[in-house]
Design an enzyme around this catalytic site. Structure first.
Site, PDB file in Angstrom:
ATOM      1  CG  HIS A   1      -0.477   0.351   2.490  1.00  0.00           C
ATOM      2  ND1 HIS A   1      -0.046  -0.590   3.394  1.00  0.00           N
ATOM      3  CD2 HIS A   1      -0.306   1.555   3.083  1.00  0.00           C
ATOM      4  CE1 HIS A   1       0.365   0.030   4.487  1.00  0.00           C
ATOM      5  NE2 HIS A   1       0.216   1.324   4.326  1.00  0.00           N
TER       6      HIS A   1
ATOM      7  CG  ASP B   1       0.317  -3.931   2.735  1.00  0.00           C
ATOM      8  OD1 ASP B   1       0.534  -3.443   1.613  1.00  0.00           O
ATOM      9  OD2 ASP B   1       0.167  -3.257   3.768  1.00  0.00           O
TER      10      ASP B   1
ATOM     11  CB  SER C   1       2.989   1.912   6.001  1.00  0.00           C
ATOM     12  OG  SER C   1       1.769   1.789   6.686  1.00  0.00           O
TER      13      SER C   1
HETATM   14  C1  4AZ Z   1      -0.898   3.226   8.779  1.00  0.00           C
HETATM   15  O1  4AZ Z   1      -1.824   4.031   8.711  1.00  0.00           O
HETATM   16  C2  4AZ Z   1      -0.798   2.363   9.966  1.00  0.00           C
HETATM   17  N1  4AZ Z   1      -0.843   0.428  14.563  1.00  0.00           N
HETATM   18  C3  4AZ Z   1       0.237   1.458  10.042  1.00  0.00           C
HETATM   19  C4  4AZ Z   1       0.347   0.665  11.160  1.00  0.00           C
HETATM   20  C5  4AZ Z   1      -0.579   0.744  12.158  1.00  0.00           C
HETATM   21  C6  4AZ Z   1      -1.610   1.644  12.077  1.00  0.00           C
HETATM   22  C7  4AZ Z   1      -1.720   2.462  10.973  1.00  0.00           C
HETATM   23  C8  4AZ Z   1      -0.425  -0.165  13.330  1.00  0.00           C
HETATM   24  O2  4AZ Z   1      -0.099   3.119   7.870  1.00  0.00           O
END
Ligand code: 4AZ
Length: 533
Positions: free
Chosen positions: A70, A117, A211
């Site tokens: 993503h 992902d 991420s």
């Molecule tokens: C995000 O928005 C995201 N708590 C990534 C990881 C987590 C929450 C949101 C894990 O990319």
């Protein structure tokens, strides 16, 4: 913020309930501390070309970064990968991106909770930074892992907003939860145990902007990449652990995409007059490994190099000296380099027959056309058919040409309905010498265009005919008819036409056509016709 993310945020706000939020907002570490730089040398920041960090990743090969699927937000040309710089306030050029390959099974089935992902990013140039090794097993429940990133350091549950991100790489620890707990927290079909792992500790989590970043076990030389930061509901919310794409279940795709391909196998060299034909096979090392882009054939003695397309797996080397041994090696190639070589030897020699063609003659049968030079008196030969590198050998047969140069047709049988290469092996002075080969394309099974029909007046004392329709498929085709009375085959009634007698009165008459060709057998039956008195 890109339009896709704006849409997802709108979706999330509209649904108000706590929903997973990967890719929801600008993807940021809660409860952590500035990371010890010597522990995270493989961690990279994904930024826009004007330096805004939006995701993280891990260097898995000198030219490949593993991140989250993503994180494909910007075009390759509009982003940079910052390697070996935990402090993003320091000026840094960043590496250019040439290609982004998202996992082929990446799916955002549940908004905010992507499956598989993962994404691999190819850097324009290799970088000299530590690589991280991939974990080969799912981490044990209860194991404490470490996660790092430049993402949000706070999350506001009241309005589902993410706090500011961190200009310096931060890390924290999280504890692996059982897959049952993860499923209970997020729901079956949202948390997918085969390709996800969830982990949490009170007030410690990955968050938006983290991420794609690394979740690791071990330290120093023992570090293994276990997961890739993927999604979660909010950050560090009780009952909503962070979710990570599981690396161990995707090793095949990662290695297959970032390493040189596996070497070809089962090399065979078939020598023929001044030439060598080399054939090989390539087997997928594991399910999702991509095929090589092509192959390279080298002849040690002459220095010849022949590049072969990925689909071919065969090469003919010409201009060789009969009776001399040659060492031929074949390697598989992809964008990451060249496999180890597979090697074979062959001795080209003159076969006393020249193959001029091969053609299918029926189901399982074909024929080779050969020219026999005048001086040849008697021969012992057999056919060999190869499918890939598997050979089907015919029986040895004696051939006694009558002196004059002429063309012979040599039947071959017992063939599978596949694409094949046919050649002869000729015994000559105790030596078995193969001829050059001829190709047979995969034969196409007969198929009916139109209909099988009964024509003529179906009445006692008259004759009806069976029209077979038009048939496609590899020629030659052999047609067999059988007339059916009330669904049962009439003995001996296999002609084009049928004379109707008293026994046919009131019966349902059909004509069944069986068409056989090199590609197989297909049957079709006409509609029934009632026989009048
Ligand atoms: C995000 O928005 C995201 N708590 C990534 C990881 C987590 C929450 C949101 C894990 O990319």
């Amino acid at each position: 913020m890109g339009p896709v993310r704006r849409l997802l945020v709108a979706l999330l706000l509209a649904l108000a309930a706590p929903l997973p939020s990967a890719a929801a907002a600008t993807p940021r570490i809660i409860g952590g501390e500035p990371a010890a730089p010597d522990q995270w040398g493989f961690a990279v920041a994904l930024t826009t070309d004007y330096g805004s960090q939006f995701c993280a990743g891990s260097l898995v090969q000198p030219q490949w970064v593993l991140t989250a699927g993503h994180c494909r937000i910007y075009a390759a040309s509009a982003m940079r990968v910052v390697v070996g710089q935990p402090d993003l306030r320091q000026p840094s050029q960043g590496s250019e991106v040439v290609r982004m390959i998202r996992h082929p099974d990446y799916r955002m089935v549940v908004p905010g909770a992507p499956r598989n992902d993962l994404m691999l990013i190819r850097l324009r140039d290799p970088v000299a930074a530590p690589l991280v090794a991939l974990a080969d097993e799912r981490p044990a429940t209860g194991q404490v892992l470490r996660v790092a990133g430049w993402g949000s350091t706070s999350y506001n549950r009241a309005d589902d907003s993410f706090g500011p991100s961190s200009p310096v790489l931060r890390d924290t620890t999280v504890r692996v939860r059982s897959t049952d707990t993860c499923v209970a927290d997020y729901g079956a079909g949202v948390f997918i145990p085969q390709d996800m792992v969830c982990a949490s500790l009170p007030r410690q989590d990955a968050c938006a902007g983290d991420s794609g970043g690394p979740l690791v076990q071990g330290r120093g030389a023992e570090v293994r990449l276990v997961g890739v930061v993927s999604w979660g509901t909010g950050c560090a919310l009780p009952g909503y652990p962070g979710v990570y794409a599981l690396v161990s279940s995707h090793r095949c795709w990662i290695n297959g995409t970032t390493l040189p391909p596996r070497a070809p196998v089962q090399l065979v060299a078939a020598p023929a007059d001044g030439t060598l034909e080399v054939e090989w096979a390539w087997t997928r090392p594991c399910d999702t490994a991509p095929e090589p882009d092509g192959y390279r054939v080298r002849v040690a003695e002459t220095g010849q190099v022949v590049d072969v397309a990925a689909t071919l797996r065969r090469a003919t080397i010409t201009g060789l000296v009969n009776g001399q041994a040659y060492t031929v090696s074949v390697t598989a190639l992809n964008g990451n380099g060249e496999s180890t070589p597979a090697t074979t030897t062959g001795v080209p020699a003159t076969a006393p027959l020249v193959v001029t063609g091969a053609a299918w003659t029926g189901l399982g049968t074909a024929e080779l056309t050969v020219d026999v030079p005048p001086q040849v008196e008697a021969l012992r030969l057999r056919s060999t058919a190869t499918r890939g590198t598997r050979a089907i050998l015919g029986p040895w047969t004696e051939l006694a040409p009558d002196g004059a140069a002429r063309r012979l047709r040599i039947p071959v049988d017992g063939l599978p309905a596949e694409a094949l290469r046919l050649r002869l092996e000729v015994e000559r002075g105790g030596l078995v010498v193969p001829t050059r080969s001829a190709a047979l394309e995969r034969p196409i099974r007969p198929a009916l265009i139109g209909k099988v029909r009964i024509t003529g007046t179906a009445a006692v004392g008259r004759r009806v005919a069976c029209e077979i329709g038009r048939w496609t498929g590899t020629r030659p085709l052999v047609v067999a008819r059988n007339w059916l009375r009330d669904g049962r085959a009439i003995r001996g009634a296999t002609g084009r036409s049928l004379g109707l007698g008293a026994q046919d009165e009131g019966a349902d008459l059909r004509c069944r056509v069986t068409v056989t060709g090199p590609g197989g057998t297909t049957r079709a039956t006409s509609a029934p016709v009632a026989v009048a008195g």
